[in-house]
Design an enzyme around this catalytic site. Structure first.
Site, PDB file in Angstrom:
ATOM      1  N   ARG B  39       0.855  -1.180   0.000  1.00 42.67           N
ATOM      2  CA  ARG B  39       0.000   0.000   0.000  1.00 42.67           C
ATOM      3  C   ARG B  39       0.891   1.230   0.000  1.00 42.67           C
ATOM      4  O   ARG B  39       1.645   1.456   0.934  1.00 42.67           O
ATOM      5  CB  ARG B  39      -0.847  -0.050   1.277  1.00 42.67           C
ATOM      6  CG  ARG B  39      -1.839   1.071   1.455  1.00 42.67           C
ATOM      7  CD  ARG B  39      -2.677   0.809   2.718  1.00 42.67           C
ATOM      8  NE  ARG B  39      -3.700   1.838   2.845  1.00 42.67           N
ATOM      9  CZ  ARG B  39      -3.495   3.028   3.390  1.00 42.67           C
ATOM     10  NH1 ARG B  39      -2.320   3.340   3.878  1.00 42.67           N
ATOM     11  NH2 ARG B  39      -4.480   3.907   3.437  1.00 42.67           N
ATOM     12  N   SER B 108     -12.507  -3.149   1.221  1.00 40.13           N
ATOM     13  CA  SER B 108     -12.739  -2.666   2.583  1.00 40.13           C
ATOM     14  C   SER B 108     -14.212  -2.363   2.747  1.00 40.13           C
ATOM     15  O   SER B 108     -14.794  -1.621   1.952  1.00 40.13           O
ATOM     16  CB  SER B 108     -11.933  -1.385   2.844  1.00 40.13           C
ATOM     17  OG  SER B 108     -10.558  -1.635   2.739  1.00 40.13           O
ATOM     18  N   LYS B 137      -4.167   4.431  10.275  1.00 44.39           N
ATOM     19  CA  LYS B 137      -5.191   5.105   9.480  1.00 44.39           C
ATOM     20  C   LYS B 137      -6.144   5.780  10.453  1.00 44.39           C
ATOM     21  O   LYS B 137      -7.145   5.191  10.864  1.00 44.39           O
ATOM     22  CB  LYS B 137      -5.963   4.082   8.631  1.00 44.39           C
ATOM     23  CG  LYS B 137      -5.203   3.603   7.403  1.00 44.39           C
ATOM     24  CD  LYS B 137      -6.075   2.685   6.562  1.00 44.39           C
ATOM     25  CE  LYS B 137      -7.048   3.441   5.684  1.00 44.39           C
ATOM     26  NZ  LYS B 137      -7.782   2.554   4.746  1.00 44.39           N
TER      27      LYS B 137
END
Lengths: 211, 211
Positions: B39, B108, B137
């Site tokens: 990511r 997600s 996050k």
């Protein structure tokens, strides 16, 4: 679709609403813009995808090719006519293998070496600059008119000049062997994008293309 | 390749050299990590592509599936086993059409509605969280264990729990119906990623999977 690079608009969404942005693009096309490239280096993928879909509606309506900068996934998703990659994006040969033979591949190339490699790797055209000082991409390498002429003379694919091109300086590109002029601010920040496009295209056709 | 989601590592390259980053991934796999997701939300496409190629060498060596977050173009370019998209990335049905039927698609989804839509749109699994507070996050929605159980019970595809999972709290996920635990910091910032993976996998196998 024959690729007419004469007036190549690279968009810049910053400080504009979606509606303002889309209207500028439509006006620019009405004024003669022959290619539209969308470029979003920040923000969420979904936002770029949704915006790109809206731009595609406009370019399709006028039969103008739409090129997506960097994001090959977005290009494939919205079925744009092409992608444009820089020297810090996906390698050109990899990009070509992802998009297949039919889609247009543009590559930014500022030197003879980069230009020749781009052609070898499957580019349909190159973008070369910055030919004048520019505020849009202040990290772009700057090149002289002689550099530009050397680049266009070294490859068999067309070259679009980019970087700080305005109504005032565009005619200086006569004799460099380019196949089109590419602008951001001269159209995006113009008070009348249609007239700006008409005037830029006129300069290209009368002062540059014939010289 | 049967998808074993038991211990799903989401990488984080920040503050690490390439060599450090790659070594953590290899150690994590040696310790039992069953899936690796890369990511990179910032930086140049070429850098992500080159890094992803290096990670792919490692995951292929150990026959562990590699999932690329968001960037379907990079996933296709490096031939990763799958892609993972969030709610602000490409729509899941579009992503599925771009990657074809063979590649793994993760989505997600933090609510029953999102989870059901992901399944309908072609997801092979969903990632749900944040199940615990997380620093990685900080904009992720947080959900309770009851929320998680409701999500896993509403779909026929497996769910991976993510968000702030540590050796200390992982056992609290017993009884939620998840198919695996996903971590970033618990492995990436561990002093010994191999042992951290071994211990996390042990907790998953002994305390969660059997409950």
């Amino acid at each position: 679709m024959k690729l007419d690079l004469s007036l190549y608009l690279v968009t810049d969404k910053r400080n504009k609403t979606d509606d303002e942005f889309l209207e500028i693009i439509e006006e620019a096309i009405k004024g003669g813009t022959t290619v539209v490239q969308i470029r979003e280096k920040e923000g969420e993928t979904l936002d770029f995808y949704n915006l790109a879909l809206k731009v595609k509606e406009i370019t399709s309506k006028y039969n103008v090719p739409l090129i997506v900068n960097d994001r090959i996934d977005v290009a494939l998703a919205i079925k744009s006519e092409g992608v444009h990659i820089g020297q810090t994006d996906m390698p050109a040969d990899v990009a070509r293998s992802l998009i297949g033979d039919e889609m247009i591949l543009g590559v930014s190339a500022s030197t003879v070496e980069e230009a020749r490699k781009a052609e070898k790797d499957g580019a349909d055209y190159i973008g070369t600059g910055a030919v004048f000082p520019t505020a849009t991409k202040d990290d772009a390498p700057s090149i002289t008119k002689d550099d530009l002429k050397e680049v266009t003379g070294s490859i068999n694919i067309p070259t679009v000049a980019i970087g700080g091109i305005t109504l005032e300086n565009a005619n200086e590109l006569a004799g460099t062997g380019i196949a089109g002029i590419s602008v951001v601010s001269a159209i995006m920040n113009s008070k009348d994008p249609k007239i700006a496009s008409e005037n830029l295209l006129k300069i290209y056709n009368e002062k540059i293309d014939k010289n």
